[in-house]
Write an enzyme that holds these catalytic residues in place. Structure first.
Site, PDB file in Angstrom:
ATOM      1  N   THR A 239       0.557   4.053  -5.464  1.00  0.00           N
ATOM      2  CA  THR A 239       1.308   5.119  -4.777  1.00  0.00           C
ATOM      3  C   THR A 239       2.729   4.600  -4.508  1.00  0.00           C
ATOM      4  O   THR A 239       2.981   3.401  -4.615  1.00  0.00           O
ATOM      5  CB  THR A 239       0.678   5.480  -3.415  1.00  0.00           C
TER       6      THR A 239
ATOM      7  N   TYR B 208       1.072  -4.398  10.244  1.00  0.00           N
ATOM      8  CA  TYR B 208       0.225  -3.519   9.429  1.00  0.00           C
ATOM      9  C   TYR B 208      -1.248  -3.896   9.605  1.00  0.00           C
ATOM     10  O   TYR B 208      -2.107  -3.049   9.840  1.00  0.00           O
ATOM     11  CB  TYR B 208       0.637  -3.628   7.959  1.00  0.00           C
TER      12      TYR B 208
ATOM     13  N   ASP C 230       5.437  15.163  12.273  1.00  0.00           N
ATOM     14  CA  ASP C 230       5.745  13.745  12.436  1.00  0.00           C
ATOM     15  C   ASP C 230       4.725  13.203  13.428  1.00  0.00           C
ATOM     16  O   ASP C 230       4.715  13.609  14.602  1.00  0.00           O
ATOM     17  CB  ASP C 230       7.176  13.592  12.970  1.00  0.00           C
ATOM     18  N   VAL C 231       3.873  12.301  12.970  1.00  0.00           N
ATOM     19  CA  VAL C 231       2.778  11.834  13.826  1.00  0.00           C
ATOM     20  C   VAL C 231       3.280  11.078  15.057  1.00  0.00           C
ATOM     21  O   VAL C 231       2.529  10.878  16.012  1.00  0.00           O
ATOM     22  CB  VAL C 231       1.756  10.950  13.052  1.00  0.00           C
TER      23      VAL C 231
ATOM     24  N   ASP D   3       3.202  16.719   6.872  1.00  0.00           N
ATOM     25  CA  ASP D   3       3.921  15.470   6.598  1.00  0.00           C
ATOM     26  C   ASP D   3       5.280  15.509   7.292  1.00  0.00           C
ATOM     27  O   ASP D   3       5.859  16.584   7.491  1.00  0.00           O
ATOM     28  CB  ASP D   3       4.125  15.298   5.079  1.00  0.00           C
TER      29      ASP D   3
ATOM     30  N   LYS E 267      -4.226  -1.562  11.229  1.00  0.00           N
ATOM     31  CA  LYS E 267      -5.363  -1.105  10.416  1.00  0.00           C
ATOM     32  C   LYS E 267      -6.689  -1.609  10.984  1.00  0.00           C
ATOM     33  O   LYS E 267      -7.705  -0.919  10.919  1.00  0.00           O
ATOM     34  CB  LYS E 267      -5.169  -1.513   8.955  1.00  0.00           C
TER      35      LYS E 267
HETATM   36  N1  LIG Z   1      -1.328   2.500  -1.427  1.00  0.00           N
HETATM   37  C1  LIG Z   1      -2.133   1.526  -1.049  1.00  0.00           C
HETATM   38  O1  LIG Z   1      -2.350   0.541  -1.762  1.00  0.00           O
HETATM   39  C2  LIG Z   1      -2.833   1.618   0.286  1.00  0.00           C
HETATM   40  C3  LIG Z   1      -3.799   0.644   0.566  1.00  0.00           C
HETATM   41  C4  LIG Z   1      -4.476   0.697   1.765  1.00  0.00           C
HETATM   42  C5  LIG Z   1      -4.195   1.700   2.675  1.00  0.00           C
HETATM   43  N2  LIG Z   1      -3.252   2.630   2.377  1.00  0.00           N
HETATM   44  C6  LIG Z   1      -2.993   3.659   3.389  1.00  0.00           C
HETATM   45  O2  LIG Z   1      -3.079   4.936   2.818  1.00  0.00           O
HETATM   46  C7  LIG Z   1      -2.247   5.837   3.542  1.00  0.00           C
HETATM   47  C8  LIG Z   1      -1.388   6.625   2.575  1.00  0.00           C
HETATM   48  O3  LIG Z   1      -0.551   5.724   1.900  1.00  0.00           O
HETATM   49  P1  LIG Z   1       0.048   5.997   0.443  1.00  0.00           P
HETATM   50  O4  LIG Z   1      -0.166   4.758  -0.321  1.00  0.00           O
HETATM   51  O5  LIG Z   1      -0.413   7.298  -0.072  1.00  0.00           O
HETATM   52  O6  LIG Z   1       1.603   6.023   0.814  1.00  0.00           O
HETATM   53  P2  LIG Z   1       2.769   7.062   0.509  1.00  0.00           P
HETATM   54  O7  LIG Z   1       3.990   6.365   0.985  1.00  0.00           O
HETATM   55  O8  LIG Z   1       2.684   7.565  -0.876  1.00  0.00           O
HETATM   56  O9  LIG Z   1       2.420   8.278   1.500  1.00  0.00           O
HETATM   57  C9  LIG Z   1       2.532   8.160   2.879  1.00  0.00           C
HETATM   58  C10 LIG Z   1       2.884   9.517   3.429  1.00  0.00           C
HETATM   59  O10 LIG Z   1       2.897   9.421   4.866  1.00  0.00           O
HETATM   60  C11 LIG Z   1       4.024  10.140   5.320  1.00  0.00           C
HETATM   61  N3  LIG Z   1       4.437   9.638   6.632  1.00  0.00           N
HETATM   62  C12 LIG Z   1       4.968   8.438   6.942  1.00  0.00           C
HETATM   63  N4  LIG Z   1       5.287   8.397   8.236  1.00  0.00           N
HETATM   64  C13 LIG Z   1       4.932   9.599   8.760  1.00  0.00           C
HETATM   65  C14 LIG Z   1       5.000  10.172  10.051  1.00  0.00           C
HETATM   66  N5  LIG Z   1       5.576   9.515  11.081  1.00  0.00           N
HETATM   67  N6  LIG Z   1       4.517  11.419  10.252  1.00  0.00           N
HETATM   68  C15 LIG Z   1       3.984  12.117   9.210  1.00  0.00           C
HETATM   69  N7  LIG Z   1       3.927  11.650   7.958  1.00  0.00           N
HETATM   70  C16 LIG Z   1       4.392  10.402   7.740  1.00  0.00           C
HETATM   71  C17 LIG Z   1       5.103   9.905   4.270  1.00  0.00           C
HETATM   72  O11 LIG Z   1       6.135  10.883   4.356  1.00  0.00           O
HETATM   73  C18 LIG Z   1       4.279   9.988   2.991  1.00  0.00           C
HETATM   74  O12 LIG Z   1       4.211  11.314   2.498  1.00  0.00           O
HETATM   75  C19 LIG Z   1      -1.463   4.986   4.536  1.00  0.00           C
HETATM   76  O13 LIG Z   1      -2.062   5.069   5.815  1.00  0.00           O
HETATM   77  C20 LIG Z   1      -1.611   3.589   3.979  1.00  0.00           C
HETATM   78  O14 LIG Z   1      -1.504   2.590   4.973  1.00  0.00           O
HETATM   79  C21 LIG Z   1      -2.561   2.614   1.210  1.00  0.00           C
END
Ligand SMILES: NC(=O)c1ccc[n+]([C@@H]2O[C@H](COP(=O)([O-])OP(=O)(O)OC[C@H]3O[C@@H](n4cnc5c(N)ncnc54)[C@H](O)[C@@H]3O)[C@@H](O)[C@H]2O)c1
Length: 251
Positions: free
Chosen positions: A191, A156, A63-64, A37, A160
């Site tokens: 989350t 976004y 960092d991606v 992360d 996606k």
């Molecule tokens: N929570 C939802 O409702 C939801 C719905 C659909 C899709 N998603 C997808 O699920 C995935 C995870 O989301 P989440 O809800 O757990 O969010 P979150 O914010 O809890 O976790 C996201 C994580 O990604 C990390 N991150 C962000 N940018 C980064 C980078 N440049 N390099 C490395 N790490 C990085 C952050 O530090 C964090 O730990 C995401 O791709 C999000 O788009 C989430």
């Protein structure tokens, strides 16, 4: 016997939410987990909690959006464990429903850099090791916003949708070399990413209309990811599985 005994799994975004839930579950099912992360202390915290429970996990900074950082994390993983069997591309950012006229170039570029180019960069760093091993499994965390409009903002939603296409193309390009790739389209999951609106009365009322009648949990996505990366899904390639309480199919 765990479903992932002896496997090495790298989970991006593993410090929080959906990534963290996958890291915890994959380890419970026997995998050695690399929690990667941008939030290095969060990654180490997740790995530490898994290790404190007797599991095998390593927390690394990744960092991606930074090729050097990705290369360093992959190389640290390879030198420590010698292979990566499973990749979960989970790191992502949300644009808080910004429509295109409210999306400036900086937001647009950042969203693409993290949600799309980031997945490409991490995949390209790990895929050669999987191909050399003759096998590998990838799960990309897309979104319901990758299957229709209205689930996010312009950037976004675009990223996606692209993740869904990238998943299909990875399958078309590398399936026959032993690489299995699928995606998950989560609905609204509880989350930190969606904390600003997920508990609004309007949102909760909307969620009660969908078949499951509730907000999703990170573990709901982790369970689906476990299935897709395990041998139980051996004949499943290139799909994007909605895990959304029925939302997409009943709108
Ligand atoms: N929570 C939802 O409702 C939801 C719905 C659909 C899709 N998603 C997808 O699920 C995935 C995870 O989301 P989440 O809800 O757990 O969010 P979150 O914010 O809890 O976790 C996201 C994580 O990604 C990390 N991150 C962000 N940018 C980064 C980078 N440049 N390099 C490395 N790490 C990085 C952050 O530090 C964090 O730990 C995401 O791709 C999000 O788009 C989430």
């Amino acid at each position: 016997m765990g479903k992932l005994d002896g496997r090495v799994a790298l989970v991006t975004g593993g410090a929080s939410g959906i990534g963290k839930a996958q890291a915890v579950l994959f380890e419970k099912q026997g995998a050695t987990v690399v929690v990667a992360d941008r939030d290095e202390s969060g990654a180490r915290e997740t790995a530490g909690a898994i290790a404190a429970d007797g599991g095998n996990a390593l927390g690394v900074a990744l960092d991606v959006t930074d090729e050097d950082s990705v290369a360093a994390a992959v190389s640290a993983t390879m030198s420590r464990y010698g292979r990566i069997d499973i990749l979960s591309n989970t790191a992502g950012m949300f644009d808080h429903f910004a429509q295109t006229l409210d999306t400036d170039r900086k937001l647009w570029d950042t969203m693409l850099a993290v949600n799309l180019t980031g997945i490409y960069t991490v995949t390209n760093a790990i895929l050669p090791h999987m191909i050399a091993a003759g096998k590998g499994v990838i799960v990309n965390i897309a979104s319901g916003a990758g299957l229709r409009g209205g689930g996010g903002g312009a950037a976004y939603t675009s990223t996606k949708h692209a993740v869904v296409g990238y998943t299909r193309q990875l399958s078309a390009g590398y399936g026959k070399q032993g690489i299995r790739v699928n995606a998950i389209a989560p609905g609204l999951i509880d989350t930190p990413m969606v904390a600003s609106f997920s508990q609004d009365e309007d949102t909760l009322a909307g969620l009660r209309q969908q078949p499951a009648g509730r907000l999703g949990k990170p573990e709901d996505i982790a369970n689906a990811a476990l299935f897709l990366v395990s041998d139980d899904a051996d004949f499943i390639h290139a799909v994007t599985l909605p895990v959304d309480g029925g939302l997409i199919e009943t709108l």
